[in-house]
Design a protein around this motif. Sequence first.
Motif, short mmCIF file in Angstrom:
data_model
loop_
_atom_site.label_atom_id
_atom_site.label_comp_id
_atom_site.label_asym_id
_atom_site.label_seq_id
_atom_site.Cartn_x
_atom_site.Cartn_y
_atom_site.Cartn_z
N MET A 68 -100.33 -16.25 35.74
CA MET A 68 -101.53 -16.00 34.98
C MET A 68 -101.24 -16.30 33.51
SD MET A 68 -103.40 -12.31 34.06
CE MET A 68 -102.91 -11.58 35.55
N ASP A 69 -102.16 -17.05 32.89
CA ASP A 69 -102.06 -17.32 31.46
C ASP A 69 -102.66 -16.12 30.73
OD1 ASP A 69 -102.04 -18.21 28.87
OD2 ASP A 69 -103.32 -19.95 29.23
N LEU A 70 -101.81 -15.34 30.10
CA LEU A 70 -102.27 -14.10 29.46
C LEU A 70 -103.29 -14.34 28.35
CD1 LEU A 70 -98.91 -12.12 29.33
CD2 LEU A 70 -100.76 -11.93 31.01
N LYS A 71 -103.17 -15.46 27.66
CA LYS A 71 -104.07 -15.73 26.53
C LYS A 71 -105.50 -16.00 26.98
CE LYS A 71 -100.40 -17.51 23.63
NZ LYS A 71 -99.82 -18.66 22.98
N THR A 72 -105.67 -16.56 28.18
CA THR A 72 -107.01 -16.89 28.65
C THR A 72 -107.51 -15.95 29.75
OG1 THR A 72 -106.13 -18.47 30.26
CG2 THR A 72 -106.72 -19.33 28.07
N ALA A 73 -106.69 -15.00 30.16
CA ALA A 73 -107.08 -14.06 31.22
C ALA A 73 -108.24 -13.18 30.75
CB ALA A 73 -105.90 -13.20 31.62
N THR A 74 -109.07 -12.78 31.69
CA THR A 74 -110.16 -11.86 31.36
C THR A 74 -109.59 -10.46 31.14
OG1 THR A 74 -110.57 -11.22 33.65
CG2 THR A 74 -111.76 -13.17 32.82
N ASN A 75 -110.38 -9.60 30.50
CA ASN A 75 -109.94 -8.21 30.32
C ASN A 75 -109.68 -7.55 31.66
OD1 ASN A 75 -110.12 -8.49 27.57
ND2 ASN A 75 -111.95 -7.24 27.35
N PHE A 76 -110.54 -7.83 32.65
CA PHE A 76 -110.34 -7.26 33.99
C PHE A 76 -108.98 -7.68 34.56
CE2 PHE A 76 -110.43 -7.79 38.59
CZ PHE A 76 -110.69 -6.49 38.99
N GLU A 77 -108.64 -8.97 34.45
CA GLU A 77 -107.36 -9.45 34.97
C GLU A 77 -106.18 -8.79 34.25
OE1 GLU A 77 -108.48 -14.00 36.33
OE2 GLU A 77 -108.25 -13.57 34.18
N LEU A 78 -106.31 -8.62 32.93
CA LEU A 78 -105.24 -7.97 32.17
C LEU A 78 -105.11 -6.49 32.55
CD1 LEU A 78 -105.87 -9.52 28.64
CD2 LEU A 78 -104.03 -10.11 30.24
N ASN A 79 -106.24 -5.80 32.67
CA ASN A 79 -106.22 -4.39 33.07
C ASN A 79 -105.57 -4.23 34.45
OD1 ASN A 79 -107.56 -3.51 30.73
ND2 ASN A 79 -109.56 -3.75 31.66
N VAL A 103 -102.13 -4.85 25.14
CA VAL A 103 -102.06 -5.00 26.59
C VAL A 103 -101.20 -6.22 26.96
CG1 VAL A 103 -103.41 -5.60 28.66
CG2 VAL A 103 -104.21 -3.81 27.13
N ILE A 104 -101.40 -7.31 26.27
CA ILE A 104 -100.64 -8.53 26.56
C ILE A 104 -99.16 -8.30 26.28
CG2 ILE A 104 -100.27 -10.92 25.81
CD1 ILE A 104 -103.37 -11.13 25.66
N VAL A 105 -98.83 -7.64 25.19
CA VAL A 105 -97.42 -7.34 24.89
C VAL A 105 -96.85 -6.38 25.94
CG1 VAL A 105 -95.90 -6.17 23.24
CG2 VAL A 105 -97.52 -7.89 22.46
N ALA A 106 -97.62 -5.39 26.34
CA ALA A 106 -97.15 -4.44 27.38
C ALA A 106 -96.86 -5.19 28.68
CB ALA A 106 -98.19 -3.35 27.61
N ILE A 107 -97.73 -6.12 29.06
CA ILE A 107 -97.50 -6.92 30.27
C ILE A 107 -96.23 -7.74 30.13
CG2 ILE A 107 -98.38 -8.88 31.61
CD1 ILE A 107 -101.22 -7.70 31.12
N GLN A 108 -96.01 -8.32 28.95
CA GLN A 108 -94.80 -9.11 28.73
C GLN A 108 -93.55 -8.23 28.80
OE1 GLN A 108 -96.01 -10.71 24.91
NE2 GLN A 108 -96.39 -12.72 25.80
N HIS A 156 -101.32 -12.18 19.03
CA HIS A 156 -102.38 -12.00 18.03
C HIS A 156 -103.73 -11.98 18.73
CE1 HIS A 156 -100.24 -12.77 14.17
NE2 HIS A 156 -99.39 -13.37 14.97
N ASP A 157 -104.61 -11.10 18.31
CA ASP A 157 -105.96 -11.04 18.86
C ASP A 157 -106.85 -10.27 17.88
OD1 ASP A 157 -107.01 -11.44 22.03
OD2 ASP A 157 -108.28 -10.22 20.75
N THR A 158 -108.14 -10.53 17.92
CA THR A 158 -109.06 -9.77 17.07
C THR A 158 -109.24 -8.35 17.61
OG1 THR A 158 -110.93 -10.68 18.31
CG2 THR A 158 -110.33 -11.79 16.25
N ASN A 159 -108.93 -8.15 18.89
CA ASN A 159 -108.99 -6.82 19.51
C ASN A 159 -107.56 -6.27 19.58
OD1 ASN A 159 -108.97 -4.64 21.30
ND2 ASN A 159 -110.31 -5.60 22.79
N PRO A 160 -107.23 -5.23 18.81
CA PRO A 160 -105.85 -4.74 18.81
C PRO A 160 -105.39 -4.22 20.17
CG PRO A 160 -107.30 -3.20 17.68
CD PRO A 160 -108.11 -4.43 17.96
N LEU A 161 -106.30 -3.67 20.96
CA LEU A 161 -105.91 -3.17 22.27
C LEU A 161 -105.58 -4.31 23.22
CD1 LEU A 161 -108.43 -0.24 22.76
CD2 LEU A 161 -106.01 -0.12 22.14
N ARG A 162 -106.35 -5.38 23.17
CA ARG A 162 -106.05 -6.55 24.01
C ARG A 162 -104.68 -7.13 23.64
NH1 ARG A 162 -108.47 -10.45 27.34
NH2 ARG A 162 -107.63 -12.54 26.97
#
Length: 127
Positions: A1-12, A112-117, A103-109
């Motif tokens: 999964m490409d984390l940068k383009t994944a939907t919020n649902f996919e990341l959650n 989440v991506i860093v936590a997944i990494q 980097h993202d405009t949404n700090p939680l997103r």
Amino acid sequence: MDLKTATNFELNKRLSELMGYVVWNLTLPSGKIITVMRKTYESDVCKIPLKDYCNSWADMGPVIEELDISLIRDVQSDNSWMAVPSICFKFGGFDSMFDIHHHDTNPLRAAVIVAIQVLGQRADETL
């Protein structure tokens, strides 16, 4: 999964799985389908709705604290947020320890991506 383009649902969903949850869809008597999760060691009776880590401080805050993720406002460029494991700062520089950041405009997103990494890296190390 490409984390940068994944939907919020996919990341959650991915973060929940890395944190030891089983995630599946449940059809309610009304016909509505919801996504639920439970710890792998719990029975199906213990299911709860999938957490919204990308949009809820109540859901993501404990994860940020547990994984020691730092959020930094990047006011010099596009006013986005950068998430990074705090351990990077403890060992003398951002790139000295990890190549994990987002980097993202949404700090939680971003968190989440860093936590997944981070959790994905830990899972790879135990194989």
